[in-house]
Motif scaffolding. Structure first.
Motif, PDB file in Angstrom:
ATOM      1  N   UNK A 118       0.834  -1.203   0.000  1.00 39.31           N
ATOM      2  CA  UNK A 118       0.000   0.000   0.000  1.00 39.31           C
ATOM      3  C   UNK A 118       0.867   1.250   0.000  1.00 39.31           C
ATOM      4  N   UNK A 119       1.958   1.202   0.753  1.00 42.16           N
ATOM      5  CA  UNK A 119       2.854   2.362   0.822  1.00 42.16           C
ATOM      6  C   UNK A 119       3.607   2.583  -0.491  1.00 42.16           C
ATOM      7  N   UNK A 120       3.840   1.516  -1.253  1.00 37.32           N
ATOM      8  CA  UNK A 120       4.419   1.708  -2.589  1.00 37.32           C
ATOM      9  C   UNK A 120       3.435   2.493  -3.463  1.00 37.32           C
ATOM     10  N   UNK A 121       2.159   2.122  -3.356  1.00 37.29           N
ATOM     11  CA  UNK A 121       1.137   2.842  -4.122  1.00 37.29           C
ATOM     12  C   UNK A 121       1.041   4.289  -3.652  1.00 37.29           C
ATOM     13  N   UNK A 122       1.181   4.507  -2.340  1.00 33.93           N
ATOM     14  CA  UNK A 122       1.141   5.861  -1.787  1.00 33.93           C
ATOM     15  C   UNK A 122       2.333   6.675  -2.276  1.00 33.93           C
ATOM     16  N   UNK A 123       3.493   6.035  -2.328  1.00 35.70           N
ATOM     17  CA  UNK A 123       4.712   6.713  -2.789  1.00 35.70           C
ATOM     18  C   UNK A 123       4.548   7.166  -4.242  1.00 35.70           C
ATOM     19  N   UNK A 124       3.897   6.329  -5.031  1.00 36.31           N
ATOM     20  CA  UNK A 124       3.675   6.649  -6.443  1.00 36.31           C
ATOM     21  C   UNK A 124       2.831   7.912  -6.594  1.00 36.31           C
ATOM     22  N   UNK A 125       1.966   8.186  -5.602  1.00 34.88           N
ATOM     23  CA  UNK A 125       1.080   9.341  -5.666  1.00 34.88           C
ATOM     24  C   UNK A 125       1.764  10.643  -5.237  1.00 34.88           C
ATOM     25  N   UNK A 126       2.899  10.550  -4.586  1.00 37.68           N
ATOM     26  CA  UNK A 126       3.564  11.759  -4.108  1.00 37.68           C
ATOM     27  C   UNK A 126       4.079  12.597  -5.273  1.00 37.68           C
ATOM     28  N   UNK A 127       4.054  13.886  -5.109  1.00 36.08           N
ATOM     29  CA  UNK A 127       4.644  14.766  -6.115  1.00 36.08           C
ATOM     30  C   UNK A 127       6.164  14.664  -6.024  1.00 36.08           C
ATOM     31  N   UNK A 128       6.851  15.180  -7.004  1.00 34.57           N
ATOM     32  CA  UNK A 128       8.310  15.136  -7.004  1.00 34.57           C
ATOM     33  C   UNK A 128       8.870  15.823  -5.761  1.00 34.57           C
TER      34      UNK A 128
END
Length: 319
Positions: A118-128
């Motif tokens: 889930x945190x990998x998916x969350x990381x993908x959503x973060x802006x640069x």
């Protein structure tokens, strides 16, 4: 009338512009809503989200990726073959996959995998910018980590592909590290109500490996000490046997030359050496039996460790 039409046209344009802006800036929410509109998470997926104390936001990210508790074949096809064991993955096209590990000794591993992915998916959503800020925090936190399992895991990722380390740290620290800096703890509250709940799952199943490895290490130390004692005893026995042979030859010579009195004087000392030799033989036999017993116990534990490793390895087993 013309003025009214112009005003209406202006209002329509503004409304459309507002809708476009809302869609743009809230497009992730719209996409999430669209993805979840007809989705009902399976009971086991809900249980994983609840037991790991995911927040509503964490659950949304989890459910949006339609988590699948998958058999080995699916894990292999969706997550791909790697040089290391794979117990789950997140893909931007397929979602979240969690290996269906059923070994009761490893209770908690699916929970940790669920939070990790889930945190990998969350990381993908973060802006640069957000990633850069979080990467800085996780790298600083990692520098203080003493947990050898975490360090070995991270360095293995670094060895394979250094570019994935920030992403992996983002997941690993949250689900496995006991103590984190306050600013990082605050960040992870976005995803978990009680981060220690998922860390407890991690500690539990990791202990199944670490406790056995610790016992193997203890046995190895005992075996090293016993081997040294046995090797020394064998050298002493060899020396004593040579001395006994020499003394027996001397006594036999005294008998052959009829030097009975001198012979009788030497017999008690010879018998004492024989008793000493036999005592050392008995002691050495005891040590050898102890050594063999420990080897047997050590082998049982190593089989358990291998069995545990196979339980989490989705790759086809070679025979």
């Amino acid at each position: 009338m013309k003025l009214l039409k112009k005003l209406i046209g202006l209002f329509v344009s503004l409304a459309l512009l507002g809708a476009v802006l809302l869609l743009w800036f809230g497009k992730q929410d719209v996409l999430d809503w669209y993805t979840l509109r007809n989705y009902t998470p399976p009971a086991e997926v809900v249980a994983l989200a609840n037991s790991t104390s995911m927040t509503d936001y964490g659950k949304k990210i989890f459910y949006v990726n339609h988590p699948y508790i998958a058999p080995a074949g699916t894990i292999n096809s969706e997550c791909g073959h790697e040089s290391s064991i794979v117990i789950g993955c997140y893909t931007t096209t397929g979602g979240i996959f969690i290996y269906d590990i059923t070994d009761p000794r490893l209770n908690g591993i699916k929970e940790v995998t669920a939070g990790h992915e889930m945190l990998h998916a969350a990381y993908f959503r973060l802006s640069l910018k957000e990633r850069q800020e979080i990467d800085s925090l996780t790298e600083q936190a990692y520098a203080t980590i003493t947990n050898q399992h975490i360090r070995d895991n991270v360095e293995n990722y670094r060895k394979q592909d250094p570019s994935v380390v920030p992403n992996e740290l983002h997941s690993i620290l949250a689900t496995e590290a006991t103590n984190l800096p306050p600013n990082l703890e605050e960040y992870y509250k976005k995803y978990f109500k009680n981060r220690m709940a998922i860390v407890a799952f991690s500690d539990h199943y990791q202990a199944e490996f670490s406790s056995r490895q610790q016992k193997v290490d203890e046995y190895d130390k005992q075996l090293d000490q016993l081997k040294g004692a046995i090797d020394q005893a064998r050298k002493d026995l060899s020396n004593e046997m040579n001395e006994l042979k020499t003394e027996k030859s001397r006594l036999d010579g005294l008998l052959e030359t009829n030097q009975i009195a001198i012979y009788n004087q030497g017999v008690p000392n010879f018998n004492s050496k024989v008793n000493q030799y036999n005592s050392l033989v008995k002691q050495t036999d005891t040590q050898i039996n102890e050594y063999n017993t420990i080897v047997s116990e050590r082998n049982k534990i190593t089989v358990e460790v291998k069995d545990l490793a196979q339980s989490i390895d989705s790759r086809p087993q070679s025979f």
